[in-house]
Design an enzyme around this catalytic site. Structure first.
Site, mmCIF file in Angstrom:
data_model
loop_
_atom_site.group_PDB
_atom_site.id
_atom_site.type_symbol
_atom_site.label_atom_id
_atom_site.label_comp_id
_atom_site.label_asym_id
_atom_site.label_seq_id
_atom_site.Cartn_x
_atom_site.Cartn_y
_atom_site.Cartn_z
ATOM 1 N N GLU A 1 -22.548 -9.703 -32.893
ATOM 2 C CA GLU A 1 -21.170 -9.241 -32.977
ATOM 3 C C GLU A 1 -20.827 -8.482 -34.278
ATOM 4 O OE1 GLU A 1 -22.064 -12.079 -33.766
ATOM 5 O OE2 GLU A 1 -20.804 -13.215 -35.284
ATOM 6 N N HIS B 1 -26.422 -12.298 -35.447
ATOM 7 C CA HIS B 1 -25.175 -12.031 -35.143
ATOM 8 C C HIS B 1 -24.869 -10.668 -34.422
ATOM 9 C CE1 HIS B 1 -23.075 -15.445 -37.232
ATOM 10 N NE2 HIS B 1 -24.024 -15.365 -38.180
ATOM 11 N N CYS C 1 -25.228 -18.292 -33.927
ATOM 12 C CA CYS C 1 -25.352 -19.150 -35.110
ATOM 13 C C CYS C 1 -24.596 -20.549 -35.099
ATOM 14 C CB CYS C 1 -24.396 -18.206 -36.127
ATOM 15 S SG CYS C 1 -24.884 -18.585 -38.007
#
Lengths: 746, 228
Positions: free
Chosen positions: B205, B203, B86
């Site tokens: 994560e 994302h 990002c």
């Protein structure tokens, strides 16, 4: 050459006091307290501290009737910047809701953004890390381009601020009605978590301890914001844009991290954020709480603009600032923290033992006021306001259903209802909010409540905001009770035990006895519900003077409910899960159409009595649902609310895996429009496997809760209900999922 | 594998990346403050998402001048793996470690939603452990994720196998409807020529545990740990 753009201080007299929003009596009392005429700076200080926004002078007597302690509360309402609730395992939750209605009406982007910033500071000033944000919004008709503009920019303001800060926005609600034209309701709730032993307090004590201003520099923005919030909006309000603060989420992010580092350090004495009335409010409240005084040297305050006079510095509402008191001797340690985050950290005074706020500028004393005289619970005025049952109620409560024809085509009526801004899916809005940052979001926006996990534990927090202005307008007491009941029901539907609430009370001009009746009755209703549910009020916010030139907005009490899930293994969402599950109604479908979305859509009527709310019944229904979820056999749960049973079923179906459908058969001694679109309270639609029907019924019987199977989850991909509704998911999806963006012109 | 998780003022996915590699994956990891100048002792670097410097001037434009970024350049030259997620992707582009530009989403609005990624190949340590026959579900949350490159660069990236992921339907079809933000060629993630630097807008994560709705993203970090 420096430009002298300092304003000259005017002569202080009663006329000037009135211009500051004080009454003649209040001005006389100020002179009594001081034993002399106030200085211009002092007049400014009193005017903001005694404004409705800071003093709650018209509301506090009524608010005190709410249950404000007990349950899992760690501090009573009003004691700190936000409520604090024990959730076990050494963790506490700080949460609060606030309004930013007037700023959002004149400058929607900054108004909403600074609303987010302000409530976040209320949370992290307690040492709690914010982990969720919710935004209930009430706006005027979206047929009017101005209201679309306001909503669009408010949403962008919330998104830009919250997203940058890295705090997920996970819920809220959107309600559209002409009643909010020109005066939107923009409320913001923040939820944070903190270890019990790291809670910071908003107190100034220990004479000789230094007082610091940390964070952004002080400018002229937002002067008199608190006073601005305490009067009606008018044609001139547009010219008051200078009363609206400007937000900088990047500074706030740095301030957040620095504050949380500071909160862990034992040398911190107290800290309070600067919201309304800036340095004035934070310093006087902290000192009053510590039963101390505070001396401020305004020459030390880092300024953004030249030539600011003491009056302006004391009243500035520049954002992203905090007042900090530390133990003497730890100045270096404090500075290290703020240097690391490249933030200003400036000593501007010290704690003294006179009990007074003493303000100096250029070596001269410009204000000297006993702190206790300024604050709520001290010398700030408290009024008992006259209340009178509104005259409009008699006519508004009258509803003759016989005069209203039923729809000829129920499929068409349902599709039309699904496309209404109050019903349709709000993805257009919440997909602009980052809802997954921090990786705690177990259930995100769009469900009955959002669920956030507490890392390192098995626990989850369920949060929901609810308030129905239409119901409250028709019956203020019922509106208050329903707001609490629905918020509790929503967290129960996810598998949480309701624990405590925060409330934001949005009303018109309290000097109007009919408005005050709405206010006091709504609070009474909330109080009854909170006592029975054992969900005390941890604090919140009152916003009066929500009026436009045509009159007051709907009375809008908004409840922010906190629920606790002990074990995240057992949570539930609204969507149907699997073929063959039985669809069951917990509670009764009473079919009341009073105050319903359908009635307004089909007959242009906001009339009748809102749906019946029996708090005992509500408790029992919630009890059955919660036990069923905790025992693991409820596969989906969704309560009936706006739009009634039909909309509830559609929402559960569209949240189900592709291909699933539902076939429903039910009879009631009701008209079909009542049965399908009535907004019965205390009613939850759940699904269970066939084999689990019996144990469910056993629980329900023990709780004296009606528990009736109305159909099954199918693989037809259609919603079929009696011979009234037969629609496939594509049609439902188009109406329900795609309307809001279209209405907003996107 | 020992991960360095870079922290800039305004980073806000640093804790999420740390949680994923340390607590979920069980690898080693530590935060590295942007004012530091060395990445010695680390095997891989994560530049996390957020709003470094408030996105002021241009996303990632100020962060790339932070002291740590010269260490990042060196790290890249040494062939050590760097993943920018990002805002981290935006910083890598600003730093010249990846081609192209990230401009405002086609809708001009922030977009926060689940997307599906289709791995293009297994030619990097980030993707070696992935299955190219399936899609990976994870969130996006950005205002400026519209990946812009010229047709010539696209052609060149395709020829040198630098495209790591494309936005796809759940079934893996790369369609216009599956493109959330207008990115050229549905590109969601891109590699440098040497394949040791990856930038991606989604994302992973945030998709490392079933309880948050998807654990598809964990495979990316697992792949790094296994093949790095």
């Amino acid at each position: 050459m420096a430009i002298d753009n300092a304003i000259k201080e005017p002569q202080v007299d009663e006329e000037l006091a009135l211009e500051h929003g004080l009454s003649s009596e209040e001005y006389a009392r100020i002179q009594d307290i001081l034993g002399r005429k106030p200085t211009f700076t002092e007049l400014g200080i009193f005017s903001v501290m005694w404004s409705e926004h800071c003093s709650y002078k018209s509301s506090i007597k009524v608010l005190k009737t709410l249950p404000r302690s007990g349950g899992r509360l760690l501090v009573s309402a009003g004691e700190e910047n936000a409520g604090l609730v024990d959730v076990g395992d050494g963790w506490a939750v700080a949460f609060k809701i606030e309004s930013h209605n007037h700023p959002s009406a004149v400058e929607p982007y900054q108004g909403a953004a600074t609303g987010v910033g302000g409530i976040m500071r209320d949370i992290f000033t307690m040492g709690a890390r914010p982990i969720a944000c919710l935004d209930p919004l009430h706006f005027g008709s979206l047929d009017d381009p101005h209201n679309r503009f306001l909503l669009d920019h408010v949403v962008k303001g919330i998104a830009d601020y919250g997203n940058c800060l890295g705090i997920p926005t996970v819920g809220g609600e959107v309600f559209i009605s002409d009643a909010y034209a020109g005066n939107p309701i923009v409320n913001v709730m923040s939820v944070g978590v903190v270890r019990h032993d790291r809670v910071a307090s908003a107190v100034a004590k220990g004479p000789g301890n230094p007082v610091y201003l940390v964070g952004s520099k002080t400018g002229r923005d937002g002067i008199h914001g608190a006073t601005f919030a305490s009067e009606e909006l008018s044609e001139e309000s547009e010219s008051r844009k200078s009363n609206v603060q400007v937000g900088d989420p990047f500074s706030e992010k740095l301030l957040l991290e620095a504050t949380l580092e500071l909160a862990r350090r034992p040398f911190l004495v107290g800290i309070q954020d600067m919201g309304a009335a800036g340095i004035t409010c934070s310093s006087s409240e902290m000192a009053a709480k510590g039963e101390a005084g505070i001396r401020l040297n305004l020459d030390a305050v880092p300024l953004r603009e030249e030539g600011m006079i003491p009056y302006e510095i004391m009243l500035s509402e520049s954002q992203e600032r905090m007042l900090v008191v530390i133990q003497k001797g730890f100045e270096k340690e404090l500075k290290e923290i703020f240097d690391r985050w490249d933030l200003d950290c400036t000593p501007i005074g010290e704690v003294i033992d006179t009990g007074k706020m003493e303000v100096f500028s250029n070596g001269k004393r410009v204000a000297e006021i006993p702190c206790s005289e300024l604050v709520l619970g001290g010398g700030a005025p408290q009024y008992t306001m006259p209340a009178r049952r509104p005259a409009y109620l008699e006519e508004a409560n009258h509803l003759d259903l016989d005069a209203l024809p039923e729809p000829k085509d129920y499929n068409a009526a349902l599709l039309k209802l699904l496309a209404r801004p109050n019903i349709t899916h709000k993805g257009f809005i919440f997909e602009q909010y980052d809802s997954t940052v921090r990786t705690n979001t177990v259930i995100g926006p769009g469900a009955d409540a959002a669920v956030i996990r507490v890392k390192g534990t098995s626990k989850g927090l369920a949060v929901s905001t609810d308030g129905n202005g239409r119901y409250t307008w028709l019956n203020p007491n019922a509106g208050g009770r329903i707001a609490v009941a629905e918020a509790a029901r929503n967290v129960v539907c996810t598998g949480a035990q309701p624990v405590a609430i925060t409330n934001c009370l949005n009303f018109g001009n309290p000097k109007d006895p009919e408005i005050y009746y709405q206010f006091s009755e709504a609070v009474a209703g909330m109080g009854d519900a909170c006592r029975l549910f054992n969900t005390p009020v941890t604090g919140g916010n009152v916003s009066f003077y929500n009026e436009n030139p045509d009159g007051a907005v709907y009375p809008t009490p908004v409840v922010g409910m906190l629920g606790l899930i002990e074990d995240l293994e057992h949570t539930t969402t609204p969507g149907f899960k699997q073929e063959g599950d039985f669809i069951v109604v917990l509670g009764s479908i009473n079919g009341e159409l009073g105050g319903s979305e359908y009635l307004e859509m089909a007959h242009k009527l906001v009339a009748g009595e809102p749906p019946l709310i029996n708090l005992e019944t509500e408790m029992n229904v919630q009890g059955t649902c919660l036990e069923g979820i905790q025992q693991g056999f409820i596969h989906s749960a969704h309560d009936i609310s706006d739009g009634g049973l039909a909309v509830c079923l559609v929402e559960s179906l569209l949240a189900a895996p592709d291909g699933l459908g539902a076939e429903i058969h039910l009879t009631r001694r009701l008209r079909n429009d009542e049965m399908l679109f009535g907004e019965s309270q205390s009613t939850i639609i759940i699904t269970v496997a066939e084999d689990d029907l019996l144990p469910l019924q056993r629980i329900a019987m023990g709780d004296q809760v009606p528990c009736i199977t109305i159909g099954r989850v199918t693989t037809s991909g259609r919603l079929q209900l009696n011979d009234l509704i037969d629609l496939d998911r594509k049609q439902l999806r188009k109406a329900y999922m795609e309307s809001f963006g279209r209405i907003m012109g996107a | 594998m020992r991960f360095a998780i870079l922290v800039f003022p305004g980073s806000n996915c640093d804790h999420d990346a740390y949680h994923a590699v340390r607590h979920v994956l069980g690898e080693e990891g530590a935060f590295v403050w942007h004012k530091e100048r060395s990445l010695d002792g680390y095997d891989a670097a994560i530049i996390p998402g957020g709003f470094s410097y408030g996105d002021y001037l241009r996303t990632g434009a100020i962060a790339r001048f932070s002291p740590i970024m010269s260490a990042v350049q060196e790290f890249a030259q040494k062939g050590k793996p760097i993943i920018g997620i990002c805002n981290g992707f935006q910083i890598l582009v600003e730093a010249g470690l990846l081609p192209g530009a990230l401009i405002s989403n086609r809708s001009l609005r922030f977009i926060s939603k689940m997307v599906y990624l289709k791995p293009e190949g297994q030619n990097s340590l980030f993707t070696a452990g992935l299955d190219t026959n399936r899609t990976y579900r994870m969130p996006i949350a950005h205002q400026s994720g519209n990946y812009l490159i010229s047709p010539e660069t696209l052609d060149q990236l395709e020829r040198s196998d630098q495209i790591a992921f494309r936005y796809a339907t759940p079934e893996g079809k790369v369609t216009a409807g599956a493109n959330p933000n207008g990115s050229t060629g549905n590109i969601a993630g891109v590699l440098n020529r040497e394949k040791n630097v990856l930038g991606l807008m989604p994302h992973p994560e945030r998709a490392a545990e079933a309880i948050v709705g998807s654990y598809d993203g964990l495979a990316f970090f697992k792949s790094m740990a296994e093949y790095g």
